[in-house]
Write a protein that holds these residues in place. Structure first.
Motif, mmCIF file in Angstrom:
data_model
loop_
_atom_site.group_PDB
_atom_site.id
_atom_site.type_symbol
_atom_site.label_atom_id
_atom_site.label_comp_id
_atom_site.label_asym_id
_atom_site.label_seq_id
_atom_site.Cartn_x
_atom_site.Cartn_y
_atom_site.Cartn_z
ATOM 1 N N GLN A 32 24.526 52.126 41.789
ATOM 2 C CA GLN A 32 25.420 52.259 40.649
ATOM 3 C C GLN A 32 24.873 53.297 39.665
ATOM 4 O O GLN A 32 23.664 53.444 39.502
ATOM 5 C CB GLN A 32 25.578 50.913 39.938
ATOM 6 N N ASP A 33 25.776 53.975 38.983
ATOM 7 C CA ASP A 33 25.387 54.987 38.015
ATOM 8 C C ASP A 33 24.716 54.337 36.797
ATOM 9 O O ASP A 33 25.259 53.396 36.212
ATOM 10 C CB ASP A 33 26.619 55.767 37.562
ATOM 11 N N VAL A 34 23.541 54.845 36.422
ATOM 12 C CA VAL A 34 22.744 54.186 35.378
ATOM 13 C C VAL A 34 23.406 54.240 34.010
ATOM 14 O O VAL A 34 23.131 53.393 33.144
ATOM 15 C CB VAL A 34 21.325 54.784 35.292
ATOM 16 N N TRP A 35 24.256 55.213 33.769
ATOM 17 C CA TRP A 35 24.933 55.307 32.465
ATOM 18 C C TRP A 35 26.257 54.544 32.486
ATOM 19 O O TRP A 35 26.505 53.689 31.638
ATOM 20 C CB TRP A 35 25.164 56.774 32.109
ATOM 21 N N ARG A 36 27.068 54.820 33.477
ATOM 22 C CA ARG A 36 28.396 54.206 33.536
ATOM 23 C C ARG A 36 28.330 52.702 33.823
ATOM 24 O O ARG A 36 29.122 51.921 33.265
ATOM 25 C CB ARG A 36 29.227 54.905 34.618
ATOM 26 N N ASP A 37 27.365 52.279 34.654
ATOM 27 C CA ASP A 37 27.308 50.881 35.083
ATOM 28 C C ASP A 37 26.105 50.137 34.502
ATOM 29 O O ASP A 37 25.592 49.194 35.102
ATOM 30 C CB ASP A 37 27.245 50.818 36.615
ATOM 31 N N ALA A 38 25.653 50.565 33.329
ATOM 32 C CA ALA A 38 24.422 50.015 32.744
ATOM 33 C C ALA A 38 24.481 48.505 32.550
ATOM 34 O O ALA A 38 23.499 47.793 32.792
ATOM 35 C CB ALA A 38 24.122 50.708 31.421
ATOM 36 N N ILE A 39 25.607 47.981 32.130
ATOM 37 C CA ILE A 39 25.710 46.538 31.857
ATOM 38 C C ILE A 39 25.501 45.736 33.142
ATOM 39 O O ILE A 39 24.738 44.755 33.157
ATOM 40 C CB ILE A 39 27.067 46.204 31.210
ATOM 41 N N ASP A 40 26.155 46.144 34.214
ATOM 42 C CA ASP A 40 25.988 45.432 35.489
ATOM 43 C C ASP A 40 24.553 45.568 36.005
ATOM 44 O O ASP A 40 23.970 44.607 36.525
ATOM 45 C CB ASP A 40 26.962 45.981 36.530
ATOM 46 N N ILE A 41 23.984 46.751 35.874
ATOM 47 C CA ILE A 41 22.623 46.989 36.361
ATOM 48 C C ILE A 41 21.622 46.105 35.637
ATOM 49 O O ILE A 41 20.706 45.542 36.243
ATOM 50 C CB ILE A 41 22.262 48.485 36.209
ATOM 51 N N HIS A 42 21.799 45.950 34.328
ATOM 52 C CA HIS A 42 20.832 45.180 33.530
ATOM 53 C C HIS A 42 20.777 43.709 33.917
ATOM 54 O O HIS A 42 19.804 43.024 33.596
ATOM 55 C CB HIS A 42 21.150 45.326 32.042
ATOM 56 N N LYS A 43 21.786 43.230 34.602
ATOM 57 C CA LYS A 43 21.767 41.835 35.045
ATOM 58 C C LYS A 43 20.716 41.593 36.128
ATOM 59 O O LYS A 43 20.319 40.455 36.366
ATOM 60 C CB LYS A 43 23.150 41.442 35.587
ATOM 61 N N LYS A 44 20.266 42.690 36.770
ATOM 62 C CA LYS A 44 19.331 42.542 37.888
ATOM 63 C C LYS A 44 18.014 43.287 37.670
ATOM 64 O O LYS A 44 17.292 43.533 38.623
ATOM 65 C CB LYS A 44 20.004 43.022 39.182
ATOM 66 N N ILE A 45 17.720 43.665 36.428
ATOM 67 C CA ILE A 45 16.447 44.317 36.145
ATOM 68 C C ILE A 45 15.710 43.590 35.031
ATOM 69 O O ILE A 45 16.311 42.877 34.231
ATOM 70 C CB ILE A 45 16.617 45.816 35.781
ATOM 71 N N ALA A 46 14.403 43.765 34.997
ATOM 72 C CA ALA A 46 13.554 43.253 33.916
ATOM 73 C C ALA A 46 12.693 44.406 33.422
ATOM 74 O O ALA A 46 12.192 45.189 34.232
ATOM 75 C CB ALA A 46 12.676 42.100 34.406
ATOM 76 N N TYR A 47 12.525 44.483 32.116
ATOM 77 C CA TYR A 47 11.866 45.642 31.515
ATOM 78 C C TYR A 47 10.822 45.199 30.503
ATOM 79 O O TYR A 47 11.078 44.336 29.669
ATOM 80 C CB TYR A 47 12.925 46.516 30.837
ATOM 81 N N VAL A 48 9.640 45.812 30.604
ATOM 82 C CA VAL A 48 8.583 45.605 29.609
ATOM 83 C C VAL A 48 8.333 46.941 28.927
ATOM 84 O O VAL A 48 7.837 47.886 29.558
ATOM 85 C CB VAL A 48 7.282 45.093 30.256
ATOM 86 N N PRO A 49 8.691 47.074 27.647
ATOM 87 C CA PRO A 49 8.512 48.354 26.959
ATOM 88 C C PRO A 49 7.065 48.587 26.547
ATOM 89 O O PRO A 49 6.266 47.657 26.457
ATOM 90 C CB PRO A 49 9.410 48.206 25.722
#
Length: 302
Positions: free
Chosen positions: A66-83
């Motif tokens: 999926q496109d990281v900009w256009r589909d960001a909301i769907d993508i974030h459901k399956k990622i975890a991020y530590v800033p």
């Protein structure tokens, strides 16, 4: 192998400044990609594009196809991020903060959270404002590691942690990899990347200058050798491809690039080689090779 992250010719401009120049990389399922470079090299800009925080100027970046900009909301459901830099709510306790973060993600494992609290030796009853930087970092790590995700993005994840807690983090990353998760690890701690990464991408001034497995990259750097011969190996002083040579009687230490090794060994055999010790180059040696003489004025703005 299944591609989780795929980046092709990614470019990002901030006005006249080109932060990323034709970046291409990929991360497969069950793989740890080490993403390394100095401050200002473009690491954080790359991660922000992957997270859908900023939009690329050109090129393509997809996660789960999926496109990281256009589909960001769907993508974030399956990622975890530590800033790398973390701001939390100072009046909440550690436990309340973890609950809030897991609820925001929507796919958290409460039993895993409790186990991680114990492993990271965190007191969840204290308020965030009383936590040290290391304890605030533990909050971020526990929230990410307790999430049910397919891609984990760690940006300087062990900043502020002591060596014991770094070891706990490394154990958890190994577990994620064994479970088939994809992981991006951006870190200044090269020894950490070396322990965990299957492949490494080195970025400098917005460009990928090297990428590959550690074995592949080590062919580009010099091995360290220590030898002992029956007679003093003085001919080493005249050979091309020998670096940092030190001779003390019948013992010598030096560096040799991999493609020169056969020639050097033939010379050493003439001196009746008694002992040979070889040390492969470290990731730090590769890193420093690319950044020696680099731009010291690079700013940590990206």
């Amino acid at each position: 192998m299944e591609k989780i992250v795929e980046v092709k010719k990614l470019q990002k401009n901030f006005g006249a400044f080109q932060a990323l120049k034709q970046i291409s990389l990929e991360v497969n399922r069950g793989e740890v990609l080490g993403y390394i470079g100095p401050n200002g090299s473009g690491k954080s800009t790359t991660l922000r594009i992957l997270l859908g925080i900023i939009k690329a100027t050109s090129g393509q970046a997809t996660i789960f196809g999926q496109d990281v900009w256009r589909d960001a909301i769907d993508i974030h459901k399956k990622i975890a991020y530590v800033p790398g830099e973390l701001s939390l709510w100072p009046n909440l306790t550690g436990g309340e903060t973890l609950e809030l973060l897991l609820n925001m993600h929507g796919k958290g494992l409460r039993a895993k959270k409790e186990a991680l609290i114990q492993k990271f030796d965190l007191d969840p009853r204290k308020r965030i404002r009383s936590y040290s930087k290391g304890n605030r970092q533990k909050i971020s790590l526990i929230a990410a590691l307790a999430s049910e995700a397919e891609l984990y993005i760690f940006d300087e994840p062990t900043s502020g942690l002591d060596p014991l807690m770094e070891a706990v983090f490394q154990e958890e990353v190994a577990r994620l990899k064994a479970d088939g998760k994809a992981i991006i690890l951006s870190s200044h701690i090269l020894s950490e990347v070396e322990k965990l990464a299957d492949r490494v991408a080195v970025i400098r001034q917005g460009e990928i200058v090297e990428t590959g497995t550690l074995t592949q990259l080590r062919h580009l750097t010099r091995y360290q050798y220590r030898v002992e011969t029956k007679t003093e190996p003085i001919k080493l002083k005249t050979l091309a491809g020998v670096y940092d040579l030190k001779i003390e009687g019948k013992k010598a230490s030096f560096q040799v690039e991999a493609n020169q090794l056969e020639k050097i060994l033939k010379v050493l055999l003439d001196y009746q080689l008694l002992q040979l010790e070889a040390t492969p180059p470290t990731l730090e040696a590769l890193f420093m090779r690319h950044y020696e003489g680099g731009n010291e004025d690079e700013k940590d703005i990206l």
